[in-house]
Design a protein around this motif. Structure first.
Motif, PDB file in Angstrom:
ATOM      1  N   ARG A   1     -12.692  15.240  59.798  1.00 19.68           N
ATOM      2  CA  ARG A   1     -14.029  14.380  60.093  1.00 19.68           C
ATOM      3  C   ARG A   1     -15.006  13.624  58.655  1.00 19.68           C
ATOM      4  O   ARG A   1     -15.453  14.341  57.675  1.00 19.68           O
ATOM      5  CB  ARG A   1     -15.080  14.816  60.752  1.00 19.68           C
ATOM      6  CG  ARG A   1     -16.632  14.711  61.600  1.00 19.68           C
ATOM      7  CD  ARG A   1     -16.638  15.108  62.661  1.00 19.68           C
ATOM      8  NE  ARG A   1     -17.809  16.421  61.653  1.00 19.68           N
ATOM      9  CZ  ARG A   1     -18.591  16.398  62.250  1.00 19.68           C
ATOM     10  NH1 ARG A   1     -19.880  15.182  61.536  1.00 19.68           N
ATOM     11  NH2 ARG A   1     -19.212  18.064  60.786  1.00 19.68           N
ATOM     12  N   ASP A   2     -15.916  12.866  58.743  1.00 20.02           N
ATOM     13  CA  ASP A   2     -16.234  12.002  57.706  1.00 20.02           C
ATOM     14  C   ASP A   2     -15.453  12.206  56.956  1.00 20.02           C
ATOM     15  O   ASP A   2     -16.080  13.676  55.696  1.00 20.02           O
ATOM     16  CB  ASP A   2     -18.095  12.463  57.605  1.00 20.02           C
ATOM     17  CG  ASP A   2     -18.494  11.937  58.908  1.00 20.02           C
ATOM     18  OD1 ASP A   2     -18.127  10.849  59.409  1.00 20.02           O
ATOM     19  OD2 ASP A   2     -19.543  12.575  59.635  1.00 20.02           O
ATOM     20  N   PRO A   3     -14.396  12.003  56.120  1.00 23.70           N
ATOM     21  CA  PRO A   3     -13.166  12.462  54.940  1.00 23.70           C
ATOM     22  C   PRO A   3     -14.521  12.114  53.731  1.00 23.70           C
ATOM     23  O   PRO A   3     -13.653  13.499  52.166  1.00 23.70           O
ATOM     24  CB  PRO A   3     -12.006  11.848  54.751  1.00 23.70           C
ATOM     25  CG  PRO A   3     -11.951  10.759  55.846  1.00 23.70           C
ATOM     26  CD  PRO A   3     -13.902  11.205  57.097  1.00 23.70           C
ATOM     27  N   ASN A   4     -14.772  11.397  53.727  1.00 25.45           N
ATOM     28  CA  ASN A   4     -15.511  11.026  52.173  1.00 25.45           C
ATOM     29  C   ASN A   4     -16.777  11.654  51.958  1.00 25.45           C
ATOM     30  O   ASN A   4     -17.227  10.789  50.751  1.00 25.45           O
ATOM     31  CB  ASN A   4     -15.237   9.041  52.058  1.00 25.45           C
ATOM     32  CG  ASN A   4     -14.241   8.858  52.178  1.00 25.45           C
ATOM     33  OD1 ASN A   4     -12.867   9.035  51.514  1.00 25.45           O
ATOM     34  ND2 ASN A   4     -13.861   7.611  53.183  1.00 25.45           N
ATOM     35  N   VAL A   5     -17.631  12.069  53.129  1.00 25.94           N
ATOM     36  CA  VAL A   5     -18.917  12.825  52.663  1.00 25.94           C
ATOM     37  C   VAL A   5     -18.817  14.238  52.542  1.00 25.94           C
ATOM     38  O   VAL A   5     -17.783  14.843  52.390  1.00 25.94           O
ATOM     39  CB  VAL A   5     -20.014  13.103  54.689  1.00 25.94           C
ATOM     40  CG1 VAL A   5     -20.701  13.322  54.513  1.00 25.94           C
ATOM     41  CG2 VAL A   5     -19.965  11.024  54.740  1.00 25.94           C
ATOM     42  N   PHE A   6     -20.296  14.557  51.229  1.00 20.42           N
ATOM     43  CA  PHE A   6     -20.354  15.794  50.839  1.00 20.42           C
ATOM     44  C   PHE A   6     -20.894  16.792  52.154  1.00 20.42           C
ATOM     45  O   PHE A   6     -21.966  16.543  52.185  1.00 20.42           O
ATOM     46  CB  PHE A   6     -21.143  15.237  49.819  1.00 20.42           C
ATOM     47  CG  PHE A   6     -21.639  16.927  48.877  1.00 20.42           C
ATOM     48  CD1 PHE A   6     -20.695  17.476  48.882  1.00 20.42           C
ATOM     49  CD2 PHE A   6     -23.071  17.509  49.041  1.00 20.42           C
ATOM     50  CE1 PHE A   6     -20.440  19.527  48.171  1.00 20.42           C
ATOM     51  CE2 PHE A   6     -23.052  18.547  48.218  1.00 20.42           C
ATOM     52  CZ  PHE A   6     -22.122  19.384  47.536  1.00 20.42           C
ATOM     53  N   MET A   7     -20.404  17.710  52.421  1.00 22.14           N
ATOM     54  CA  MET A   7     -21.159  18.028  53.668  1.00 22.14           C
ATOM     55  C   MET A   7     -20.324  19.537  54.037  1.00 22.14           C
ATOM     56  O   MET A   7     -19.056  20.602  53.892  1.00 22.14           O
ATOM     57  CB  MET A   7     -20.271  17.747  55.876  1.00 22.14           C
ATOM     58  CG  MET A   7     -20.383  17.957  56.058  1.00 22.14           C
ATOM     59  SD  MET A   7     -20.573  17.253  57.633  1.00 22.14           S
ATOM     60  CE  MET A   7     -19.581  15.778  57.396  1.00 22.14           C
ATOM     61  N   PRO A   8     -20.914  20.214  53.318  1.00 23.97           N
ATOM     62  CA  PRO A   8     -20.310  22.244  52.882  1.00 23.97           C
ATOM     63  C   PRO A   8     -20.455  22.629  54.202  1.00 23.97           C
ATOM     64  O   PRO A   8     -19.396  23.784  54.315  1.00 23.97           O
ATOM     65  CB  PRO A   8     -21.569  22.209  51.818  1.00 23.97           C
ATOM     66  CG  PRO A   8     -22.324  21.236  50.871  1.00 23.97           C
ATOM     67  CD  PRO A   8     -21.556  20.255  51.922  1.00 23.97           C
ATOM     68  N   SER A   9     -21.086  22.011  54.802  1.00 19.52           N
ATOM     69  CA  SER A   9     -21.229  23.367  56.488  1.00 19.52           C
ATOM     70  C   SER A   9     -19.657  22.826  56.686  1.00 19.52           C
ATOM     71  O   SER A   9     -19.281  23.892  57.631  1.00 19.52           O
ATOM     72  CB  SER A   9     -22.828  21.988  57.361  1.00 19.52           C
ATOM     73  OG  SER A   9     -22.334  21.045  57.763  1.00 19.52           O
ATOM     74  N   ARG A  10     -19.014  22.435  56.274  1.00 20.55           N
ATOM     75  CA  ARG A  10     -17.893  22.063  57.356  1.00 20.55           C
ATOM     76  C   ARG A  10     -16.894  23.775  56.439  1.00 20.55           C
ATOM     77  O   ARG A  10     -15.874  23.865  57.665  1.00 20.55           O
ATOM     78  CB  ARG A  10     -17.171  20.600  56.820  1.00 20.55           C
ATOM     79  CG  ARG A  10     -16.480  20.726  55.745  1.00 20.55           C
ATOM     80  CD  ARG A  10     -15.117  19.453  55.474  1.00 20.55           C
ATOM     81  NE  ARG A  10     -16.001  18.432  54.760  1.00 20.55           N
ATOM     82  CZ  ARG A  10     -15.765  17.310  55.407  1.00 20.55           C
ATOM     83  NH1 ARG A  10     -15.643  16.853  56.551  1.00 20.55           N
ATOM     84  NH2 ARG A  10     -16.620  15.996  54.931  1.00 20.55           N
ATOM     85  N   PHE A  11     -17.657  24.097  55.570  1.00 24.25           N
ATOM     86  CA  PHE A  11     -16.604  25.014  55.418  1.00 24.25           C
ATOM     87  C   PHE A  11     -17.279  26.457  55.924  1.00 24.25           C
ATOM     88  O   PHE A  11     -16.816  27.740  56.076  1.00 24.25           O
ATOM     89  CB  PHE A  11     -16.330  25.794  54.017  1.00 24.25           C
ATOM     90  CG  PHE A  11     -14.930  24.092  53.473  1.00 24.25           C
ATOM     91  CD1 PHE A  11     -14.308  24.742  54.105  1.00 24.25           C
ATOM     92  CD2 PHE A  11     -15.255  22.885  53.317  1.00 24.25           C
ATOM     93  CE1 PHE A  11     -13.095  24.088  53.090  1.00 24.25           C
ATOM     94  CE2 PHE A  11     -14.786  22.666  52.453  1.00 24.25           C
ATOM     95  CZ  PHE A  11     -13.410  22.549  52.802  1.00 24.25           C
ATOM     96  N   MET A  12     -18.263  25.789  56.856  1.00 25.39           N
ATOM     97  CA  MET A  12     -19.662  27.111  57.785  1.00 25.39           C
ATOM     98  C   MET A  12     -19.092  27.716  58.731  1.00 25.39           C
ATOM     99  O   MET A  12     -19.240  26.708  59.398  1.00 25.39           O
ATOM    100  CB  MET A  12     -20.354  26.664  56.700  1.00 25.39           C
ATOM    101  CG  MET A  12     -21.125  26.652  55.635  1.00 25.39           C
ATOM    102  SD  MET A  12     -20.849  28.494  54.758  1.00 25.39           S
ATOM    103  CE  MET A  12     -22.721  29.247  55.779  1.00 25.39           C
ATOM    104  N   ALA A  13     -19.339  29.064  58.951  1.00 32.84           N
ATOM    105  CA  ALA A  13     -19.182  29.081  60.658  1.00 32.84           C
ATOM    106  C   ALA A  13     -20.457  28.169  61.426  1.00 32.84           C
ATOM    107  O   ALA A  13     -21.323  28.787  60.433  1.00 32.84           O
ATOM    108  CB  ALA A  13     -19.292  30.036  60.891  1.00 32.84           C
ATOM    109  N   PRO A  14     -20.451  27.699  62.361  1.00 39.63           N
ATOM    110  CA  PRO A  14     -19.058  27.424  63.629  1.00 39.63           C
ATOM    111  C   PRO A  14     -18.436  26.510  63.148  1.00 39.63           C
ATOM    112  O   PRO A  14     -17.415  26.859  63.868  1.00 39.63           O
ATOM    113  CB  PRO A  14     -19.990  27.577  64.579  1.00 39.63           C
ATOM    114  CG  PRO A  14     -20.890  26.969  64.203  1.00 39.63           C
ATOM    115  CD  PRO A  14     -21.606  27.318  63.382  1.00 39.63           C
TER     116      PRO A  14
END
Length: 460
Positions: free
Chosen positions: A376-389
């Motif tokens: 999802r949104d592959p070009n966006v910097f989003m560290p939350s994608r590696f955090m629960a949940p």
């Protein structure tokens, strides 16, 4: 409530899309393709490669497959990995600097090396090396504080720091005297000899190209340098009856559990070169890109700083989950290894498609980590994608250290080092960019920045 909310830190209103090269046009000629690869392999892929699961084509007369589907990647790197070997160009580029070490070995020699080295990189063994990591990081921070009244080159600082960590964890001595020479070797090789030339890709491996002669001359000087480092470490001696204090002692004591054989002197030199090179260069690159992204996204930077404050000086990795998520997201967007290239030894079938002997198979973490069907949104910097949940990514869609039998043996070492260093850096400084021009990633063995921007650092 997030850590950032608890500390009233800023919230990003607009997602960060960090710089990346423009995508190549469709239907390039073979000559245009070579020129694009030579200029920057990361910019040589077309939009199709970011959208389709498998892209087929021709590469210098051979069939080629770009794999972006986890099942196909699992087949090549796990289920039938012995059928897919390194390409002639990869061998040309890597052998002069790592010899026949673990990174390039195949078949039985690789299995011997992997079994013999494995005990030196267990979590328990890495834990004994953490004091070396911490001391070198603290010294770097002290030097940066002294220079914080002006612009600083954090890329160079991270290279020096990770080189110091590599030297201390490998040999128990610092790299003050040898660091400049080592950096010159690495820089010289990357600038002159690691970029592909046309003949490198079309000549059989036993036909030397003009670049190969230059690589051989480099190899002689580089091997002599590594031998000198090992001789200096041997002269320091070993503490009688004490457990190994560094990787060199662990590697000297290592025995293949199946054969009982130790490394020969030549093998030991190749393994030392591999570990020093891979150990400092890839981690320095990951740390640079992490600091660059955090400078571009102050809200995420403050959330990480809040986590460090909450840890209250206890740098237990379990307390640094957001720091680790920032690193994971950085390695997704800027993977150190941007391309895994393999050549088929025998006929095979991938996802129902026939593969002929010598066909080329490409698995690009750069493409895979930005693929529009996998993220999802592959070009966006989003560290939350590696955090629960959030669910963890598919094991074969996220390959910062590879996967399968040939997964990077130093992955745990690198993650421990990078997590501790990033937490300490952001705990010590607020970081911003002096130079606002975009920094572009360039594929030269690893994913390097095209230049070193200047940063401003303010002690917290």
């Amino acid at each position: 409530m997030s850590i950032a909310e608890a500390y009233d830190t800023p919230v990003s209103l607009k997602p960060l899309v960090p710089p990346a090269p423009p995508r190549a046009p469709d239907n390039m000629t073979a000559f245009q393709q070579v020129r694009a690869i030579r200029q920057n392999p990361i910019g040589a892929w077309t939009q199709r490669a970011y959208e389709e699961e498998i892209v087929t084509g021709r590469f210098f007369g051979r069939g080629s497959f770009i794999l972006n589907t986890p099942d196909a990647i699992k087949h090549v790197l796990v289920d039938n990995y012995e059928n897919y070997t390194r390409t002639r160009f990869a061998m040309r580029v890597l052998r002069p600097i790592v010899g026949e070490g673990l990174l390039v070995a195949e078949g039985r020699p690789w299995k011997h090396q992997r079994r013999t080295l494995a005990p030196a990189f267990t979590p328990r063994a890495v834990t004994t090396l953490i004091p070396h990591m911490v001391s070198a990081t603290d010294e770097t921070i002290a030097k940066l504080k002294a220079a914080s009244n002006g612009p600083v080159d954090l890329r160079e600082a991270m290279q020096r720091m990770t080189l110091e960590i590599a030297g201390r964890t490998m040999f128990s001595f610092g790299m003050d005297r040898h660091g400049p020479a080592l950096r010159d070797f690495v820089t010289d090789y990357g600038d002159r000899l690691a970029r592909p030339r046309f003949l490198d890709m079309v000549f059989p491996l036993n036909w030397p190209t003009p670049q190969d002669f230059a690589r051989r001359r480099f190899r002689k000087r580089w091997t002599k340098f590594i031998d000198m480092l090992m001789a200096e470490r041997r002269a320091a001696g070993k503490r009688e009856g004490a457990p190994p204090r560094d990787l060199f002692e662990l590697m000297l004591d290592a025995r293949d559990p199946e054969t009982g054989h130790a490394f020969t002197e030549e093998q030991l030199g190749d393994e030392v070169a591999t570990m020093i090179l891979a150990g400092h260069e890839t981690t320095a690159t990951a740390l640079f890109w992490s600091l660059y992204l955090l400078a571009l996204d102050p809200a995420v930077q403050e959330e990480l700083a809040a986590e460090v404050r909450a840890a209250n000086g206890n740098f237990d990795l379990e307390r640094l989950k957001f720091t680790r998520a920032v690193l994971d997201e950085t390695m997704r967007l800027y993977p150190s290894v941007f391309l895994i290239a393999r050549a088929a030894e025998q006929r095979d079938t991938i996802a129902g498609m026939p593969v002929r002997k010598n066909d080329m198979v490409f698995i690009s973490p750069w493409l895979l980590h930005r693929h529009e069907k996998l993220w999802r949104d592959p070009n966006v910097f989003m560290p939350s994608r590696f955090m629960a949940p959030s669910p963890p990514p598919d094991r074969f869609a996220y390959l910062p250290f590879g996967v399968g039998a040939r997964i990077c043996i130093g992955a745990h070492f690198a993650l421990v080092e990078a997590t501790l260093a990033l937490a300490k850096m952001i705990g010590a400084f607020r970081i911003s960019l002096v130079d606002k021009a975009p920094v572009m990633p360039v594929g030269v063995v690893t994913t390097q920045p095209d230049r070193s921007p200047m940063f401003a650092i303010t002690p917290r």
